[in-house]
Each structure stands twice: as C-alpha cells, then as structure tokens.
Design a protein around this motif. Structure first.
Motif, mmCIF file in Angstrom:
data_model
loop_
_atom_site.group_PDB
_atom_site.id
_atom_site.type_symbol
_atom_site.label_atom_id
_atom_site.label_comp_id
_atom_site.label_asym_id
_atom_site.label_seq_id
_atom_site.Cartn_x
_atom_site.Cartn_y
_atom_site.Cartn_z
ATOM 1 N N SER A 9 61.060 -74.463 -27.002
ATOM 2 C CA SER A 9 60.137 -73.427 -26.380
ATOM 3 C C SER A 9 60.985 -72.617 -25.754
ATOM 4 O O SER A 9 60.781 -71.797 -25.254
ATOM 5 C CB SER A 9 59.391 -74.741 -25.048
ATOM 6 O OG SER A 9 58.060 -75.372 -26.106
ATOM 7 N N THR A 49 62.156 -76.672 -18.535
ATOM 8 C CA THR A 49 60.995 -76.340 -19.994
ATOM 9 C C THR A 49 60.461 -78.013 -20.638
ATOM 10 O O THR A 49 61.544 -78.724 -20.443
ATOM 11 C CB THR A 49 61.485 -76.122 -21.175
ATOM 12 O OG1 THR A 49 61.749 -73.953 -20.407
ATOM 13 C CG2 THR A 49 60.705 -75.597 -22.495
ATOM 14 N N THR A 75 57.530 -80.185 -25.610
ATOM 15 C CA THR A 75 56.469 -80.079 -26.548
ATOM 16 C C THR A 75 55.974 -80.894 -26.895
ATOM 17 O O THR A 75 56.365 -81.953 -27.613
ATOM 18 C CB THR A 75 56.608 -79.015 -27.573
ATOM 19 O OG1 THR A 75 57.037 -77.755 -26.682
ATOM 20 C CG2 THR A 75 54.624 -77.910 -28.345
ATOM 21 N N GLU A 126 54.199 -73.552 -33.560
ATOM 22 C CA GLU A 126 55.436 -74.139 -32.635
ATOM 23 C C GLU A 126 54.840 -75.534 -32.620
ATOM 24 O O GLU A 126 54.116 -76.054 -32.007
ATOM 25 C CB GLU A 126 55.437 -74.132 -31.270
ATOM 26 C CG GLU A 126 56.863 -74.482 -30.722
ATOM 27 C CD GLU A 126 56.820 -74.053 -29.019
ATOM 28 O OE1 GLU A 126 57.087 -74.837 -28.628
ATOM 29 O OE2 GLU A 126 56.569 -73.711 -28.389
#
Length: 425
Positions: A136, A154, A157, A183
């Motif tokens: 990410s 961050t 994910t 992703e």
C-alpha cells in the motif's frame, strides 16, 4: 557585422535554394525532415535557429522576430514579397510532406489493421501487486503523490483492492489503455486473483529476515500461477518481461548494492527445483529515495514503450539548444513519454524529477502559491530546467552552464517544441 537598422535589405534566391538577406550573414530555408516541415535560419552555413512548422503563420512570426532582433529593416512591400516567396515554397514542401505521409501510411496499413485487431485503445491490462509488507505504501508513493512521512501510519490491506489507471490521454500515440492494479492483503490470494493477469509485482520485505523462506515460497508460487493462469496480450513481444519482484525497504542496509545482490541470489532460487528462475526481474526499492519511481518507470515501459516519433523531436530540441538531456514525463503516472539520446538513465531521471516536483508542490501553499509552472536548479556544472504544460506534462531539460534558455531564439525553439508535443499527446 550586421548592417544598421535603416539598411534596406532585399531577398535573393541562391543556387543552393537558400534565401539570403544581403548585407548580413543570414539565410533561411524550408526542408522536410522526418516527415516534419522545418524552418531553418543559417549564419555562414551554421544553423542558428530551427523550428518544426505546423502552419505558415509560424514562419511569419519567426521571420519578424529574427529581423527585429538583428536590426534588419525591410519596407512592407519587400517583406510581403519575401513572404509570398516563402509561402510558395512552403506549399511545395507541404505537398511533398503529404506524399511521404501517404506512402508511409500505405506501408503501415497492414500492420495497423492487425495491431488494432489485436488491441483496443480501451483495453484493460491487469497488474497484480502482491507479496508482503509495503504494498500500500508503494501504491501511495507512486500514484497518489504522497511523501514518505505521510504514509508511516498506513494500515495493512485486509482484502483485495482494485485501482484503475487510465492512459486514454495517450490515444493520439495509439498507446491509450487502462491498467487495473489488483492489490492483495497479507495472505496468498486465490486463483481468481491471477486469472488473466499480465504483470506480477511481488513485494519482499528485505528487513523481515524471519520470513525469508515464506516469502521465497510465495514468490515462486505466484510465478507458477501467473504462468498457468495469466495472459500475455498479443501486441506485446514474446520476450517482454512481465514478472517483477520489488525487494523493498533497502534503505535499512548500509551496503545496499551488495545486500541486494545477495538477496537476488537467494530469492531467485525456486525451492521446488533448486534452480534460479531467470524470468523474474528484481529491483531494490525504498520509499525514502527515487528507487520506487525508477522501478515503476521501467516496468510500465514494458507495457507502453516510448514513441519513436516524439523521441526524434526530443533529440532535435537537445541538438538545437546544445543540452545534455531532454525528457517528457506524464506527472500522474510517472510514464516517460519521450526522451533524447543520453548516457543518463531515463528511469532515474523520472524518479528524481517526480520526487522534486511532489515535494515542492506540497510546500507551495505555505507561500500562498499554487500550480507550479517552471522550476530551475542551478549548480556549478550546469542547471536543470523544468517546465510544466497541459497541467500534467513535465518537460525536463538538463543543461550545460553556458546555455541561455532565456534568449529569444531559445524561447521560440522551446515554444515550438511544446506546440508540437501538444499535437501528439
């Protein structure tokens, strides 16, 4: 020496077909070069100014500037006569240009028909971004214009995320298409993830030593899935590389190159065979330098090679102004549109330029400024000039210290170059 301003110059046609202004060392001519009409001004046989011409009005404007800059006076009736002669020659050259273009189009017709049958400008190419920690962050650095300090928090994910990159703005070059980036989270995805994918970007956390073996297993498992379920569009050459591994967080090592080579030797080995897989291309990356942009630039060029026609125009600008390098970059995607011949690495230039532009645009609001247009960086051995046009295109010129880009002739050359670029992109 130039004659005084009141000298009444007249126009002569030389045996060489150049048009000369008596009392000066200047000649002008029109010629066809690479299917483009070029207006040249020569001084004692050496080219002082040249520009690619799209419309005759550009010749009128350039000629007026040249006469004024060099104190050459012409009565209106003689200037009109000169322009009539030039226009007649322009029409002749333009006719030859059309004939050459027609011949070229006929030669390319069969290729174009087969190419268009294989590939639509709106085709979607599926790119996979998978692997371990850092995916990410990589996406946000390259495509969202974030700086390293903005992505430290961050979150990982948790699912499959899809991002669309639209390149339809390159339709004039027949390069327009959409890239769909899939992703994955911190898990090995199922078969639907790999189905019909064209490019694999596998991320390895170089600092996570405890999971090296797991990362290597997943890398080669992903490569096998790509070979089984992926697709290679027919418009791509068969030998085009599409399997990439980003060895990430390399900034944490002191001897980066030595460590990178060691990691490539390790991760290249397929555990199931004990032999290296030469299909995979490895890149060292970090969010704290230009390496991510460099890697992405080289990857995207495998799908969308630069235009040879625009490369010719860039090389001409380099020669006309005696520059080191000329490069055009699409700011949103990091795609190098074209570049001149140079010993420098395009991918490195793209990465460094993008980082500079993004950083400066982040701090402009502190000065109550917006919309960066030009930038110049001076050093002891030369300077860098950046010009942004059409909002998203960056013209990068790397120049020797003695080049004067503010001279009227240089400004005209750059203005004509940008006008030509706008007709292609």
């Amino acid at each position: 020496m130039f004659q005084p301003k009141n000298y009444l110059a007249c126009w002569e046609k030389e045996e060489s077909d150049n048009m000369k202004i008596p009392g000066s060392f200047f000649e002008v001519l029109l010629k066809l070069k690479d299917e483009l009409i070029e207006f040249q001004v020569l001084k004692q046989g050496s080219i002082e100014y040249r520009a690619h011409i799209i419309d005759f009005s550009e010749i009128e404007a350039d000629l007026a500037d040249i006469l004024e800059e060099n104190d050459i006076f012409l009565p209106q009736n003689r200037l009109d006569r000169i322009l009539r002669d030039l226009e007649a020659e322009y029409l002749e050259v333009q006719q030859k240009q059309r004939e050459l273009q027609k011949q070229h189009l006929q030669k390319q017709k069969s290729f174009t028909q087969s190419y268009q049958a294989l590939r639509s400008p709106n085709e979607v190419v599926k790119i996979l971004l998978t692997g371990f920690s850092g995916k990410s962050s990589i996406y946000q650095i390259i495509f969202e214009g974030k700086l390293a300090n903005e992505i430290q928090t961050t979150l990982p994910t948790r699912r499959i995320e899809k991002h669309i990159l639209d390149f339809s703005f390159l339709a004039k070059q027949n390069r327009g298409q959409k890239l769909e980036i899939w992703e994955s989270g911190s898990f090995f995805p199922d078969d639907s993830f790999f189905q019909d994918a064209t490019v694999l970007l596998f991320v390895i956390d170089s600092f996570d030593v405890d999971h090296y073996e797991e990362m290597r297993l997943d890398l080669h498992k992903s490569v096998k899935k790509m070979n089984e379920m992926g697709t290679n569009p027919q418009y791509l050459p068969k030998n085009r590389k599409t399997l990439f591994c980003l060895i990430h967080k390399m900034d944490r090592f002191q001897k980066i190159l030595e460590k990178f080579r060691s990691l490539v030797n390790y991760f290249q080995i397929d555990p199931s065979t004990g032999k290296p897989n030469r299909e995979i291309v490895f890149y060292p990356t970090s969010i704290f330098d230009s390496s991510l942009y460099k890697a992405w630039t080289q990857i995207i060029e495998t799908l969308m090679p630069k235009s040879s026609k625009l490369d010719q125009l860039s090389n001409q600008l380099k020669e006309d102004l005696a520059l080191y390098t000329v490069l055009i970059i699409e700011k949103r995607t990091g795609l190098p549109i074209c570049s001149s011949k140079t010993l420098l690495d395009d991918a490195t230039l793209v990465g460094t330029t993008n980082r500079i532009i993004i950083t400066i645009e982040k701090i402009l609001p502190d000065y109550k400024f917006t919309n960066l247009r030009e930038l110049r960086i001076d050093t002891a051995t030369g300077f860098v000039k950046v010009h942004i046009f059409n909002e998203y295109y960056i013209l990068l010129m790397i120049c020797p210290p003695n080049v004067n880009l503010d001279a009227p002739a240089a400004k005209r050359i750059i203005r004509n170059f940008i006008a030509n670029m706008k007709n292609y992109i």
